[in-house]
Enzyme design. Structure first.
Site, mmCIF file in Angstrom:
data_model
loop_
_atom_site.group_PDB
_atom_site.id
_atom_site.type_symbol
_atom_site.label_atom_id
_atom_site.label_comp_id
_atom_site.label_asym_id
_atom_site.label_seq_id
_atom_site.Cartn_x
_atom_site.Cartn_y
_atom_site.Cartn_z
ATOM 1 N N GLU A 119 9.796 -5.771 4.523
ATOM 2 C CA GLU A 119 9.921 -7.182 4.139
ATOM 3 C C GLU A 119 9.660 -7.373 2.642
ATOM 4 O OE1 GLU A 119 7.753 -7.255 8.244
ATOM 5 O OE2 GLU A 119 7.904 -5.923 6.497
ATOM 6 N N LYS A 170 7.515 -3.605 14.433
ATOM 7 C CA LYS A 170 8.359 -3.078 13.353
ATOM 8 C C LYS A 170 9.323 -2.027 13.897
ATOM 9 C CE LYS A 170 4.884 -3.670 9.691
ATOM 10 N NZ LYS A 170 4.085 -2.957 8.680
ATOM 11 N N GLY A 198 -5.506 -2.648 4.129
ATOM 12 C CA GLY A 198 -4.779 -3.807 3.641
ATOM 13 C C GLY A 198 -5.553 -5.103 3.712
ATOM 14 N N ARG A 199 -6.203 -5.367 4.841
ATOM 15 C CA ARG A 199 -6.917 -6.641 4.998
ATOM 16 C C ARG A 199 -8.241 -6.647 4.246
ATOM 17 N NH1 ARG A 199 -6.379 -3.666 9.359
ATOM 18 N NH2 ARG A 199 -8.124 -3.002 10.665
ATOM 19 N N GLU A 217 -6.858 -8.460 13.674
ATOM 20 C CA GLU A 217 -6.255 -7.153 13.411
ATOM 21 C C GLU A 217 -7.306 -6.054 13.484
ATOM 22 O OE1 GLU A 217 -2.725 -6.593 10.750
ATOM 23 O OE2 GLU A 217 -4.194 -5.533 9.504
ATOM 24 N N LYS A 231 0.827 -1.214 0.000
ATOM 25 C CA LYS A 231 0.000 0.000 0.000
ATOM 26 C C LYS A 231 0.859 1.260 0.000
ATOM 27 C CE LYS A 231 -3.930 2.206 2.242
ATOM 28 N NZ LYS A 231 -5.019 2.089 3.229
#
Length: 499
Positions: free
Chosen positions: A191, A471, A244-245, A330, A185
């Site tokens: 990663e 992170k 995102g999900r 999440e 996104k």
């Protein structure tokens, strides 16, 4: 106040499931609903008309109807980030400007697929899709569920930074015939970009003169993708208001649309839109995502259930439990309400599960005789996905149905070791056949169910700040700036990397 509603619900007398069936001969017809090629059986839950009525009153007090309309209309329902959550617009439902924008971006994606299929960009045979979280799990789950085995392109979805996940793909694929799809996104996901650079390095080592000419970027920040080195004609944007999900409906679904055909992707959107309309137009007592959320909240808040188990009695749906882990935990793994006050209720249950019939010989012992009460969800497909003897699929379905019946009925025995308590709830979801439209409807059901649960909890399901802390810690550990973490973590770092 909702505390009054909870007091009312907790004070309600509760029959066992067997008693509920004995009392109401029409229970199945009352609590089984059908829509968009799916059949939902809630009759083996402890929902009854009184309980549904109490939850309906709570939903009205919490403004579920207005919040549903705000979600679909593209209002800023993600209050902590001041942002809308417009995944429904990707399916053609919602703010007209957002729907038009999503349609235009889908057409752009379709055009690029046509160009690639024509061979104008190269003779591709392999696709490496790199992402993480929703940028990978959604496409991977879709591909596993819908692939036919004779696709024009071989698709590999890689998310883990672990080189063991990526290296076998590179060993198997031909660099000159591989299209690299980078899904991020922000196009800053560490990663994903590390994996992408490794693929570029591999292509270079294999003699590809212009490896970035074999890259497509899926992102809400096209400028970042251009800066990374992707040609702007091969960047497929999607809206910043798509989380995102919830992003598999957007350009993030490109790799699946390319591998399986754009018509499959279009059918997926249509199935989801059918569930969107049901959620938007149906009264609470017959609204499938709403009833599911009522049952979720009953078991979590009243019965103290900390987990919910999901078992796919179809190998093709084996990644759905993983997909739901991200979607639900999440979204609703929060500890504060919308106004920042401590959450007095339990948040999202821990979602776990597996594939039937394998799980019957592993975790079902706990479900039948363990001291934990675990609501169970069964997913099954009426039409077989194989051409072997019907005995395979018939046995699969019979095992699925028998497990739900056994969890409810139990079996009394004078031998305590052989006693099954029963009265253990389950929901069964039957797909008439596993096709793109029915899968789209199923996934949209789960999205709306997650949203309704969030409304009943009075929390924000659209931010995920908890994801960021790890992170930040990883970046701090990697930095050579003298900053140190706790003694245990520093010792682990020392043992792994040396002094």
């Amino acid at each position: 106040m909702t505390s009054d509603h909870w007091q009312t619900i907790k004070a309600m007398p509760q029959l066992s499931l067997n008693q509920m069936f004995e009392k109401d001969g029409d229970r199945v017809s009352r609590f089984a609903l059908q829509h968009a090629g799916l059949y939902f059986d809630f009759s083996k839950t402890h929902l009854d008309e009184d309980l549904v009525g109490a939850f309906r009153d709570m939903a009205d007090t919490l403004g579920l109807s207005a919040k549903r309309e705000a979600l679909i209309a593209g209002e800023p329902v993600n209050i902590s980030e001041g942002r809308a959550a417009e995944h429904c617009a990707e399916r053609g439902i919602g703010n007209p400007a957002s729907v038009d924008n999503a349609h235009a971006l889908h057409q752009r994606m379709k055009s690029l697929i046509e160009v690639i299929d024509s061979g104008a960009l190269g003779e591709f045979r392999h696709i490496i899709h790199l992402g993480i979280g929703g940028s990978a799990l959604g496409p991977k789950m879709l591909h596993e569920a819908l692939k036919l085995g004779d696709e024009k392109y071989e698709l590999a979805v890689v998310s883990n930074i672990d080189g063991v996940a990526l290296e076998p793909v590179l060993e198997r694929f031909d660099a000159g015939k591989t299209l690299l799809v980078i899904a991020s996104k922000t196009f800053t996901t560490a990663e994903t970009l590390l994996n992408a650079q490794s693929v570029i390095d591999w292509m270079t080592e294999e003699g590809i003169a212009d490896p970035r000419g074999q890259v497509v970027a899926l992102t809400a920040d096209p400028e970042q993708a251009v800066e990374w080195g992707v040609d702007e004609t091969r960047i497929l944007p999607f809206s910043e208001t798509v989380g995102g999900r919830y992003s598999l409906w957007s350009s993030i679904g490109f790799s699946v649309a390319l591998a399986l055909g754009y018509d499959v992707f279009a059918d997926l959107l249509a199935g989801a839109a059918a569930m969107d309309r049901h959620f938007q137009d149906t009264p609470w007592s017959r609204n499938i995502p709403v009833l599911a959320a009522f049952a979720d909240q009953y078991y979590t808040q009243v019965r103290g259930c900390e987990t919910r188990a999901v078992f796919a009695y179809d190998e093709r749906l084996g990644l759905v439990p993983d997909y739901l882990q991200q979607l639900e935990m999440e979204s609703n793994g929060k500890s504060v309400t919308l106004d920042g006050a401590p959450l007095a209720l339990h948040s999202s249950p821990i979602v776990w599960g597996g594939v039937g019939t394998d799980a019957q010989h592993a975790v079902f012992q706990l479900l039948h005789q363990g001291s934990h009460l675990v609501p169970v969800e069964f997913l099954a497909v009426i039409e077989a996905g194989d051409s072997l003897s019907p005995a395979h699929h018939n046995g699969l379905l019979l095992n699925c149905f028998a497990q739900g019946a056994a969890l409810m009925a139990g079996k009394k025995s004078d031998d305590s070791h052989r006693n099954y308590q029963g009265d253990r709830p389950s929901v069964t979801i039957l797909l008439e056949e596993l096709e793109a439209s029915s899968l789209g409807a199923l996934l949209a059901f789960y999205e709306h169910r997650t949203f309704v649960n969030a409304v009943l909890l009075n929390i924000n399901p659209f931010d995920q700040f908890g994801v960021e802390l790890g992170k930040q810690m990883a970046n701090k550990l990697a930095a050579e700036d003298g900053n140190r973490l706790d003694a245990s973590t520093e010792e682990l770092k020392k043992r792994a990397f040396g002094a």
